[in-house]
Design a protein around this motif. Structure first.
Motif, PDB file in Angstrom:
ATOM      1  N   GLY A 175       0.853  -1.044  -0.039  1.00  0.00           N
ATOM      2  CA  GLY A 175       0.010   0.146   0.009  1.00  0.00           C
ATOM      3  C   GLY A 175       0.835   1.226   0.165  1.00  0.00           C
ATOM      4  N   ASN A 176       0.298   2.356  -0.592  1.00  0.00           N
ATOM      5  CA  ASN A 176       1.259   3.438  -0.806  1.00  0.00           C
ATOM      6  C   ASN A 176       1.348   4.292   0.621  1.00  0.00           C
ATOM      7  N   GLU A 177       0.598   4.029   1.487  1.00  0.00           N
ATOM      8  CA  GLU A 177       0.506   4.493   2.655  1.00  0.00           C
ATOM      9  C   GLU A 177       1.857   4.265   3.739  1.00  0.00           C
ATOM     10  N   ILE A 178       2.545   3.077   3.117  1.00  0.00           N
ATOM     11  CA  ILE A 178       3.592   2.561   4.184  1.00  0.00           C
ATOM     12  C   ILE A 178       4.780   3.794   3.946  1.00  0.00           C
ATOM     13  N   GLU A 179       4.766   4.484   3.023  1.00  0.00           N
ATOM     14  CA  GLU A 179       5.819   5.566   2.734  1.00  0.00           C
ATOM     15  C   GLU A 179       5.752   6.713   3.736  1.00  0.00           C
ATOM     16  N   GLN A 180       4.589   6.764   4.503  1.00  0.00           N
ATOM     17  CA  GLN A 180       4.177   7.825   5.240  1.00  0.00           C
ATOM     18  C   GLN A 180       4.716   7.133   6.985  1.00  0.00           C
ATOM     19  N   TYR A 181       4.846   5.880   6.925  1.00  0.00           N
ATOM     20  CA  TYR A 181       5.302   5.434   8.454  1.00  0.00           C
ATOM     21  C   TYR A 181       6.827   5.089   8.514  1.00  0.00           C
ATOM     22  N   PHE A 182       7.826   4.823   7.503  1.00  0.00           N
ATOM     23  CA  PHE A 182       8.883   4.646   7.588  1.00  0.00           C
ATOM     24  C   PHE A 182       9.716   5.577   6.813  1.00  0.00           C
TER      25      PHE A 182
END
Length: 226
Positions: A175-182
């Motif tokens: 999911g694209n949102e993983i880049e917001q977490y790491f």
């Protein structure tokens, strides 16, 4: 501190831990009704390493939203300690270190959850209400955990692709949102790339998405006058 709330109010995609258990267990669905008062969701205010390499830690969590990261701390050729990301875990999964839970062995990597992640602790004590003997309880727990074996083959195939395809498949899988977490360095480590190269790929990807959006806006604008 972590915020706590009843997990029945913590949903992602219409499913929480209880509905997940009901969907997978069938005949043991009464577990869901009995466990409702016991399960609480916790929102992590900051990133937290729950298991470290060499520790025996049997914590098990339902990952409601946010992401987990498995990594090892290594020393590079310059003598500097770096984190080598082994894998990520996406939402809607039960998260645990298999060696610790099933084999009573120390963990072979660190397990970290990102800030903002929502988890539900999933402890053996929760099964006491079912009044099962030890053997049946362990069998039931193992049945639940076996549903969440890592999709290893799919990830291995992804990592064999060319860099651009590898990055696209990574976003499609997690999911694209993983880049917001790491941090970009953690994702680059997993993908086997230099952070600078991944940063360039991200720029290209963002540019293509922007161009596609502008194209669609132009098409719809023209269609209004046809």
């Amino acid at each position: 501190m972590n915020e706590k709330k009843n997990c029945m109010n913590c949903k992602r995609g219409g499913e929480n831990l209880l509905t997940y258990l009901c969907r997978h267990l069938g005949e043991e669905s009464k577990l869901c009704e009995m466990e409702t008062p016991l399960l609480e969701a916790q929102t992590l205010k900051k990133k937290h390493t729950f298991v470290k390499e060499g520790e025996l830690n049997k914590n098990v969590f339902w990952l409601q939203s946010g992401y987990g990261r498995y990594f090892k701390v290594k020393t590079n050729e310059d003598g500097v300690e770096v984190e080598d990301t082994i894998d990520f875990c996406k939402p809607g999964k039960i998260l645990f270190v298999r060696e610790c839970v099933f084999l009573d062995l120390p963990g072979v990597f660190d397990l970290q959850l990102a800030a903002g992640t929502v988890i539900v602790p999933f402890q053996k004590e929760y099964f006491d209400a079912l009044e099962l003997d030890e053997a049946k309880m362990i069998k039931l727990i193992n049945k639940i955990l076996a549903r969440d074996r890592p999709e290893g083959m799919k990830r291995m195939c992804m990592l064999k692709l060319r860099p651009r395809e590898r990055y696209r498949e990574f976003l499609k899988f997690f999911g694209n949102e993983i880049e917001q977490y790491f941090a970009i360095k953690h994702i680059a480590s997993f993908l086997g790339m230099q952070p600078s190269y991944l940063s360039r790929l991200r720029g290209e990807y963002a540019k293509k998405k922007s161009e596609a959006k502008k194209y669609l806006q132009t098409v719809f604008f023209i269609m209004e006058f046809i």
